[in-house]
Design a protein around this motif. Structure first.
Motif, short mmCIF file in Angstrom:
data_model
loop_
_atom_site.label_atom_id
_atom_site.label_comp_id
_atom_site.label_asym_id
_atom_site.label_seq_id
_atom_site.Cartn_x
_atom_site.Cartn_y
_atom_site.Cartn_z
N UNK A 115 0.93 -1.15 -0.11
CA UNK A 115 -0.12 -0.01 -0.01
C UNK A 115 0.91 1.28 0.05
N UNK A 116 1.88 1.01 0.49
CA UNK A 116 2.88 2.42 0.48
C UNK A 116 4.33 1.65 0.79
N UNK A 117 5.53 2.55 0.33
CA UNK A 117 6.76 2.27 0.47
C UNK A 117 7.60 3.38 0.89
N UNK A 118 8.36 3.33 1.93
CA UNK A 118 9.57 4.10 2.45
C UNK A 118 10.77 3.75 2.05
N UNK A 119 11.39 4.56 1.29
CA UNK A 119 12.65 4.41 0.70
C UNK A 119 13.63 5.31 1.94
N UNK A 130 5.05 6.22 -2.62
CA UNK A 130 6.36 6.13 -2.19
C UNK A 130 7.01 7.39 -1.44
N UNK A 131 7.62 7.16 -0.50
CA UNK A 131 8.15 8.16 0.31
C UNK A 131 9.55 8.03 0.69
N UNK A 132 10.17 9.28 0.80
CA UNK A 132 11.87 9.00 1.02
C UNK A 132 11.98 9.69 2.08
#
Length: 476
Positions: free
Chosen positions: A256-260, A444-446
């Motif tokens: 559902x979401x990704x954290x880089x 996607x969040x960094x």
């Protein structure tokens, strides 16, 4: 404030370091601890200021007046609960944070003897583990999944915050274990790795899934070895995942979401003549290998980055350079010299250009510097010198900085004739290049250094907290 006269009656007392003749022979933590009574007396010095600049200065928004008061009163459990409201890993920051809060303390303005917040923080969390206050909390799941790429301080903070909100969190990392530079950069004499392992065991009990040896690659490239790699990666690190790869597009579709949170993988190089000589290394080649050796990994003679019996030159005046100095001493270096291209900082405690409560850019002398090191500033490196392919010295030149008539960065001018510093090992500790991230999908969040460039562990953790809130807001 339990004792309104605490700051008047109790002098600042630090735990201090183990004796130099003792500590340089092992990689045990150099910092000592105070007994519980002295620690409570130190907490009593906090004045519970009407405007707490310590809280303002802390990237995590810690509230030292609250947990210092609980500590002074002997309520260690309340102190632990107040501390962990804002700080997920006080056992890390309590050991390696430069304590921005202490520089902003009112007592630092008045007497240059701020409250010992960092040491108090470390004491609280260690007491909490010792008294079994720290227990796993497995939240009710909300049915949504989040992937975190990178198991450094930013990634771990985002992961634990999202996990506690009910998301099923999977953390991917290219290395063989979690911690990022906490594990593979910071020496054991500052942060022993059993502290990281203790926290990781707790995170697993709380339901976080870890997948190691997985390299993040650009889906537009053909392979993980291509230049499209945007992985959590220490430059020239042979232990990174080679077989398992994943792309952001795949993660973005599966979760559902990704954290880089892949950090700053590329060290700043020094491309002068002789760079290819044997004996010139990036700082993290030495630091990460030493930590792996202490964890039981073995390396061949040709692979070893070891300072034993060598004249060592560290190029770069920051914390990483300091870590190289301490490691070189413990490996048995013949001599250690550190050079910096910038001018010598002012000798504190005050910095006229950055007055209280801002962080003073003054001369910092670490425990590693105290162990023996020649330090020089305004030194430019010109050429690595060698014989039969091996490093023998570095040609350097003392310089001065003059104002740029066109404005901007000052100009570098030679001040003396070139000289040669004998060295059989050079460690490049000049920082890291800020990553250039591609355009990511909307989910996607960094976080951390991957977003802002190299900074403090406490700032990476703060970024992880902020990104976790953004992910939660999106998915709600």
């Amino acid at each position: 404030m339990g004792n309104p006269r605490g700051f008047l009656e109790v002098e600042r007392k630090e735990a201090g370091y183990r004796p130099i003749h003792d500590r340089i022979h092992d990689f045990g933590e150099v910092e000592q601890t105070l007994n519980s009574n002295d620690r409570r007396l130190q907490a009593s010095r906090c004045m519970d200021c009407g405007v707490p600049f310590c809280h303002w200065a802390c990237p995590l928004g810690n509230k030292p007046p609250e947990w210092n008061d609980a500590l002074y009163r002997g309520d260690w459990q309340l102190a632990y609960e107040l501390l962990t409201e804002t700080n997920d890993f006080p056992e890390f920051t309590g050991r390696i944070c430069p304590a921005l809060c202490e520089k902003a303390c009112v007592l630092n303005l008045m007497e240059h003897e701020p409250t010992t917040n960092r040491e108090d923080e470390a004491a609280i969390i260690e007491h909490a583990f010792g008294e079994d206050y720290v227990k796993p909390h497995v939240p009710e799941r909300n049915g949504k999944k989040v992937a975190v790429v990178g198991a450094g301080p930013a990634g771990l903070t985002a992961a634990t915050r999202l996990n506690q909100k009910g998301y099923t969190v999977t953390v991917y990392d290219a290395r063989e274990d979690a911690g990022g530079l906490l594990r593979y950069g910071i020496p054991n004499f500052k942060l022993i790795k059993s502290i990281i392992d203790r926290r990781l065991n707790l995170l697993r009990e709380e339901g976080i899934i870890f997948e190691f040896g997985v390299k993040l690659v650009d889906s537009k490239k053909k392979s993980a070895d291509d230049k499209g790699e945007i992985a959590a990666n220490i430059q020239n690190d042979p232990t990174l995942g080679k077989d398992k790869t994943v792309t952001i597009d795949k993660l973005s579709a599966d979760y559902d979401a990704v954290v880089v949170a892949t950090g700053t993988p590329t060290a700043r190089d020094l491309k002068i003549p002789g760079r290819d000589l044997k004996g010139v290394y990036f700082a993290l080649e030495m630091l990460s290998q030493q930590n792996r050796k202490l964890a039981g990994q073995e390396f061949s003679r040709d692979e070893l980055v070891n300072a034993k019996g060598k004249n060592v030159l560290v190029i770069g005046g920051g914390d990483t350079g300091s870590d190289c100095i301490g490691t070189a001493h413990r490996q048995g270096a013949k001599s250690v010299t550190q050079i910096e291209i910038m001018p010598k900082p002012p000798v504190g405690p005050d910095d006229p250009k950055n007055p209280w409560p801002n962080w003073p850019r003054t001369l910092k002398t670490t425990s590693s510097h105290e162990e023996g090191c020649v330090r020089r500033w305004n030194i430019n490196s010109l050429e690595f010198l060698g014989k039969d392919g091996k490093l023998t010295g570095v040609k350097v030149q003392e310089i001065t900085w003059v104002p740029n008539p066109e404005g901007g960065r000052p100009l570098m001018k030679p001040a003396k004739d070139p000289e040669i510093i004998p060295a059989e090992m050079v460690l490049l500790a000049m920082g890291f290049l800020r990553p250039q991230q591609p355009q990511f999908p909307a989910n996607v969040f960094v976080a951390g250094d991957a977003a802002s460039g190299a900074s403090l562990v406490v700032r990476a953790m703060a970024s992880g907290k902020e990104v976790a809130e953004k992910v939660d807001k999106l998915l709600k």
